[in-house]
Design a protein around this motif. Structure first.
Motif, PDB file in Angstrom:
ATOM      1  N   LYS A 127      10.286  12.416  11.749  1.00 54.95           N
ATOM      2  CA  LYS A 127       9.462  13.480  11.781  1.00 54.95           C
ATOM      3  C   LYS A 127       9.726  14.837  12.872  1.00 54.95           C
ATOM      4  N   ASP A 128      10.239  14.162  13.992  1.00 52.40           N
ATOM      5  CA  ASP A 128      10.479  15.061  15.275  1.00 52.40           C
ATOM      6  C   ASP A 128      12.129  15.714  14.966  1.00 52.40           C
ATOM      7  N   ASP A 161       7.527   9.079   6.824  1.00 56.72           N
ATOM      8  CA  ASP A 161       8.441  10.265   6.438  1.00 56.72           C
ATOM      9  C   ASP A 161       9.514   9.558   5.462  1.00 56.72           C
TER      10      ASP A 161
END
Length: 230
Positions: A24-25, A106
């Motif tokens: 996600k990052d 994700d």
């Protein structure tokens, strides 16, 4: 069988969220790269590593080459057997993919509808890595490292629990090691026969490496003495 991990209050799920949370990052391009590497790239790399090991071994002029080649042939065979063994295991455990029972993941690869335990990718890569280790430790260590990277990618992509990967590693290694004595007993004579065949002997040993061998596959004493003196 009941699902192995459905609650978020266990280490397996916690580690899943921790590793998948990195996606996600990460930049979009990095996730796409991880998707390709985890789905196809590392499998191709493992195949290339096996080919590289074969190319390296066939250049040698020692008597252990047929046995090493037998171990190299066993590596992909063991991977195929491990995948077949996984078919009833998946049907028995019936563990859904993590994104079907846990929210907020994700998922980098869509369309995964089969069961999750155990991971085929982890099974195949570790079987190849362990098989390579039986044949050649240097290439085997590299193969095991690639298998560990594959396992990380599968969790990162959100398509497997960590225990799916660990189960795949265990299955692939078990098939290689448990059946290795029988496989080597069958494949080593076959590789010796191939080595002695005029038209296909190059598969086991390069022609220039065979020229200096005396009957029985041993290097001449003079050659061995020169090597020791060097």
């Amino acid at each position: 069988m009941a699902v192995i991990a459905e609650s978020g209050s266990n280490p397996d799920v916690d580690l899943l969220y921790d590793i998948n949370g990195l996606a996600k990052d990460a930049p979009h391009w990095f996730d796409r790269a991880m998707e390709f590497v985890g789905e196809y790239g590392l499998l191709v790399a493992m195949v290339l590593l096996v080919v590289w090991c074969w190319w390296s071994v066939r250049r040698r002029a020692d008597e252990d080459v047929p046995a090493t080649m037998a171990a190299l042939v066993w590596a992909p065979l063991a991977a195929a057997i491990a995948v077949l063994v996984n078919v009833p295991i998946r049907g028995f455990v019936e563990r859904p993919r993590p994104f079907l029972t846990h929210q907020g993941l994700d998922v980098l690869v869509s369309g995964k509808t089969d069961y999750s335990f155990v991971s085929d990718h982890a099974t195949i890569t570790m079987a190849l890595g362990a098989g390579l280790f039986v044949a050649n430790r240097r290439f085997g260590i590299a193969g095991i490292a690639l298998a560990l990277a594959e396992g990380f990618c599968r969790v990162y992509m959100g398509v497997h629990y960590p225990t799916d990967v660990v189960g795949g590693f265990a299955l692939g290694t078990a098939v290689v090691l448990l059946l290795s004595p029988l496989a080597m007993a069958l494949l080593t004579p076959l590789m010796k026969a191939v080595e002695g065949a005029p038209r296909v002997g190059w598969i086991v040993r390069r022609r220039s490496a065979r020229v200096g061998l005396v009957p029985g596959g041993r290097a001449p004493v003079e050659s061995e003495e020169r090597d020791l003196a060097a």
